[in-house]
Design an enzyme around this catalytic site. Sequence first.
Site, PDB file in Angstrom:
ATOM      1  N   HIS A  34       2.336  18.084  -1.246  1.00 47.74           N
ATOM      2  CA  HIS A  34       2.445  16.627  -1.230  1.00 47.74           C
ATOM      3  C   HIS A  34       1.086  15.986  -1.509  1.00 47.74           C
ATOM      4  CE1 HIS A  34       4.836  13.100  -0.320  1.00 47.74           C
ATOM      5  NE2 HIS A  34       3.873  12.625   0.443  1.00 47.74           N
TER       6      HIS A  34
ATOM      7  N   SER B 142       4.823   8.681  -2.928  1.00 49.27           N
ATOM      8  CA  SER B 142       5.490   8.840  -1.634  1.00 49.27           C
ATOM      9  C   SER B 142       6.027   7.495  -1.116  1.00 49.27           C
ATOM     10  CB  SER B 142       4.497   9.484  -0.661  1.00 49.27           C
ATOM     11  OG  SER B 142       5.166   9.943   0.471  1.00 49.27           O
TER      12      SER B 142
END
Length: 422
Positions: free
Chosen positions: A395, A187
């Site tokens: 995620h 990320s």
Amino acid sequence: MPSKRLNTFHVLFISLAVVAVGYVIRTPWLPIRRETKTSMGYLEDSLMNFTELTGKYGYISEEHHVITDDGYILTMFRIAKAKNCHKRKRSPPVLLMHGLLQSSDSWIDSGPNAGLAYLISDACYDLWLGNVRGNYYSRGHVHLNPDKDAEYWNFYIEEIGTYDVPAMIDYVLDYTGFKKLNYIGFSQGTGTFLVMCSERPEYCEKAQLLISLAPASRQFHTSSQIYRMLTQMFDRMESALSIYGVHEVFSKGEFSQEFVGFFCHLSVATQRLCETFLNLFEQVDSSHSGSITNQTTTVLFGHFPAGTSLHNMAWYGQSMTATRFRKFNHGKKKNLVVYGSEQPAAYNLSAMTVPVLCIYGNNDGLVDVKDVEWLMSKLPNVLESVKVEDPLWTHLDMTYSQYTVYTIFPKISEYLLKYTSA
Ligand SMILES: *[C@@H]1O[C@H](CO)[C@@H](O)[C@H](O)[C@H]1NC(C)=O
Ligand SMILES: *[C@@H]1O[C@H](CO)[C@@H](O)[C@H](O)[C@H]1NC(C)=O
Ligand SMILES: *[C@@H]1O[C@H](CO)[C@@H](O)[C@H](O)[C@H]1NC(C)=O
């Protein structure tokens, strides 16, 4: 049923506001002491730091300190001896970089059978883990005091990518004697690498491979409304909050973090709240139940959120509406001074010449598939872009799922092996 939806929305909004306030309010009686928590029956793993926790599972770690060009003191960890590796490969070091509001601990919170730090070091790579400025391991500076000096917190991914990542890369290369390393960024950990290549292209050449897990660049299509609202609120309120002395947010030991951590440990019933909190951020339609075990959830809230600057959160708020991966928007007038144009300058993605393996999830509420695909279309040297087969992959699964060994590790391992000759 519009009224029901409205109610749910209100409840969510109020909870969000309460949680957000709890993260910016400093309370003198916190954090709660470790001995107190131990006597309250907290899980041992949630109270341990990186060296202690890896040590508990049979891995020997070293702690290293790195000073950036602008004076920030960062902590890195290296797994010097992995439990299941008997002869380390003669291969470039691997640098593992965490995401927004995380620390190096996120790579071990899911335990020795799932944490990527364990899996990669067991595969006999020389593994290093970074911690960016502002998190609880990297809260030092040669002359600024993070508790007193607002200036310490005047950073966002720009400074992390321009100073922290290069300093860590130099340190690892100096220490190990290799000319290049392999970089894995989750990320924000990829976003900051892209910033580095744009702003200091000579550093880009020090990596021979980028493994990009759910890369965060622009966040135009992010589906989580909660995450959008929260970051955009920080953007709108940045100057107001600064006046009240709020510069650091979501730090470990703040009221909300202690509160959620407490609930994770209280009982099986309240553990739900702890899970809900995790899902609140991501807010995906179909939850990926069981992927992140309740043990992991309990442990990770001892290390998450790890803290960052209000300014960084505000940048994320801006990235929700940006169609490019660009720098901080100060408003037209100041942009003219800082960037020489009314619009903020964009990061130069063509400068990211390192070969990339990208792995992303279909059910990611924070970094949307469409934004990952947009980013990949801009990078000049994409080797392979892989969507995780499991359609519910989120995620946070990237760092915390119990299934990493089947879902993402084989690809990571394949590419690390390919890029082993140096
Ligand atoms: C981790 O814990 C050990 C043992 O309590 C301590 O010696 C060490 O300084 C800690 N490391 C960090 C980075 O907090
Ligand atoms: C954890 O999850 C499992 C399976 O979902 C459940 O059976 C168990 O009661 C949960 N809580 C604890 C404390 O293990
Ligand atoms: C972006 O990087 C590429 C590759 O290094 C370079 O050729 C180009 O001039 C850069 N563009 C800008 C606007 O700096």
